[in-house]
Design a protein around this motif. Sequence first.
Motif, PDB file in Angstrom:
ATOM      1  N   VAL A   1      -5.294   5.795  -9.346  1.00  9.92           N
ATOM      2  CA  VAL A   1      -4.491   5.238  -8.256  1.00  9.92           C
ATOM      3  C   VAL A   1      -5.432   4.702  -7.177  1.00  9.92           C
ATOM      4  CG1 VAL A   1      -2.842   5.812  -6.408  1.00  9.92           C
ATOM      5  CG2 VAL A   1      -2.552   6.768  -8.712  1.00  9.92           C
ATOM      6  N   PRO A   2      -5.215   3.500  -6.656  1.00 10.88           N
ATOM      7  CA  PRO A   2      -6.078   2.956  -5.596  1.00 10.88           C
ATOM      8  C   PRO A   2      -6.083   3.859  -4.368  1.00 10.88           C
ATOM      9  CG  PRO A   2      -4.663   1.241  -6.492  1.00 10.88           C
ATOM     10  CD  PRO A   2      -4.173   2.539  -7.064  1.00 10.88           C
ATOM     11  N   PRO A   3      -7.062   3.664  -3.480  1.00  7.88           N
ATOM     12  CA  PRO A   3      -7.128   4.483  -2.266  1.00  7.88           C
ATOM     13  C   PRO A   3      -5.866   4.347  -1.424  1.00  7.88           C
ATOM     14  CG  PRO A   3      -9.159   3.243  -2.574  1.00  7.88           C
ATOM     15  CD  PRO A   3      -8.185   2.717  -3.579  1.00  7.88           C
TER      16      PRO A   3
ATOM     17  N   ARG B   1      -6.822  14.543  -6.287  1.00  9.36           N
ATOM     18  CA  ARG B   1      -7.392  14.892  -7.593  1.00  9.36           C
ATOM     19  C   ARG B   1      -6.543  14.282  -8.713  1.00  9.36           C
ATOM     20  NH1 ARG B   1      -7.139  19.300 -11.372  1.00  9.36           N
ATOM     21  NH2 ARG B   1      -9.181  19.712 -12.320  1.00  9.36           N
ATOM     22  N   THR B   2      -5.249  14.472  -8.642  1.00  9.31           N
ATOM     23  CA  THR B   2      -4.350  13.886  -9.637  1.00  9.31           C
ATOM     24  C   THR B   2      -4.425  12.372  -9.603  1.00  9.31           C
ATOM     25  OG1 THR B   2      -2.819  15.756  -9.607  1.00  9.31           O
ATOM     26  CG2 THR B   2      -1.921  13.618 -10.272  1.00  9.31           C
ATOM     27  N   ALA B   3      -4.410  11.794  -8.398  1.00 14.12           N
ATOM     28  CA  ALA B   3      -4.450  10.334  -8.260  1.00 14.12           C
ATOM     29  C   ALA B   3      -5.719   9.758  -8.878  1.00 14.12           C
ATOM     30  CB  ALA B   3      -4.340   9.940  -6.793  1.00 14.12           C
ATOM     31  N   ASP B   4      -6.822  10.471  -8.734  1.00 17.54           N
ATOM     32  CA  ASP B   4      -8.078   9.997  -9.329  1.00 17.54           C
ATOM     33  C   ASP B   4      -8.005  10.028 -10.855  1.00 17.54           C
ATOM     34  OD1 ASP B   4      -9.184   9.546  -6.837  1.00 17.54           O
ATOM     35  OD2 ASP B   4     -10.279  11.446  -6.781  1.00 17.54           O
TER      36      ASP B   4
ATOM     37  N   GLY C   1       0.792  -1.230   0.000  1.00 19.29           N
ATOM     38  CA  GLY C   1       0.000   0.000   0.000  1.00 19.29           C
ATOM     39  C   GLY C   1       0.817   1.269   0.000  1.00 19.29           C
ATOM     40  N   VAL C   2       2.142   1.155   0.075  1.00 22.63           N
ATOM     41  CA  VAL C   2       2.977   2.344   0.179  1.00 22.63           C
ATOM     42  C   VAL C   2       2.890   3.189  -1.088  1.00 22.63           C
ATOM     43  CG1 VAL C   2       5.372   3.141   0.298  1.00 22.63           C
ATOM     44  CG2 VAL C   2       4.552   1.407   1.901  1.00 22.63           C
TER      45      VAL C   2
END
Length: 375
Positions: free
Chosen positions: A309-311, A302-305, A289-290
């Motif tokens: 990218v997983p939670p 916002r960028t991760a979405d 998960g790191v």
Amino acid sequence: MATEMRVPAMKWTDDLLAPLRKTGDPLADAAIEEIYALGRQEQVRQALLALEGNSEPVPDGLPPKLQEYFTRSAVLPEWADPELTARGQGLLGRYQGHITSTLLCGSLPLCYSCGDGAQVLYHSTRLTQGVFRRLMETAQFVVDVLESGSLAPGARGVRTAQKIRLLHATMRYHLSRKEDWDTSWGVPVNQEDLAATLMCFSVIIPRGLARLGIELPSKDRDAFFHIWRIIGQVLGVEEKVNPSSFDDGAALVDAVLRRQQRPSEAGIVLTKGILDFIREILPTPLFAGVGPTLVRHLAGDRTADFVSVPPADHTRLVLAAQSPLSMGYGKAGDTVPLLARASNELGLAVFKQGLRLTNKGRRYQWQVPTGLTPA
């Protein structure tokens, strides 16, 4: 001390930035076009493999425009300040792990979240195939630029940047001729994308360090920015989009992100490559998960979405902190110290397992390819 030429603060409007998507790099493009017109691409690639040091002579017999390219692009700007450069380079020794992790989990995901710019790497396959090597090359680039004396005659910073600039020109040459290249994306590796990518090193890395609890003194931050501004000139970034101050650079990258961020298959695939790379670097599934947690912390939700990218998994991070394999994470506590420790260990793992061990002790070299697939 050199007097730095100040570029006036800009208002980064669409009217200023939009035309940059139609602009490449005439000096490097002319050199690459001549190489292909003469059919000498493999000969040139082999000749440049051994060219590493800034002061090493360019091999004899290169095509004239390539010789001109190396001569002109090696000239550092008059405002380049050796004292500022030395100060900025001192940050690598202090924050090596954090800088590398911020590059992987902050800078690159932000680049990949720009839907049009991400198309270059996606369609060239340079980061969708051979992911491990390509990310290690990028990390090696940062080391080449930030190591002590990197811009001096015996070092590698200038030569590495020159090779990357030729790589960009090679990608422009091939992608612009491909039938599936959508011209609405702009010229491949255009000036807006080049400027934004440069700011993802010079601005996003200090911002990422701050998010990890490392607030650089303004003089250190500005010295770090100064180094990348010099490299920007070597890379062919036009003067008008190579700002002279950190604040103006921050405004520029924010403007480009506002214009360009959107979901894309290209960005999702490229970012998945980073997460796979992190899972390969870290030694146990306990740390799975790191990667997503650091990306969400450093690049933002916002960028991760945008790049799927997983939670974030703070629970897994806490368990990792309590594990005998924690690699020094320490006790569970405030999220930022935990993330800072995870960031440092990930970055150091890249150096230990990647830059040195996985390449049998040899440094990774940027090569000028003869096509779009991995060399």
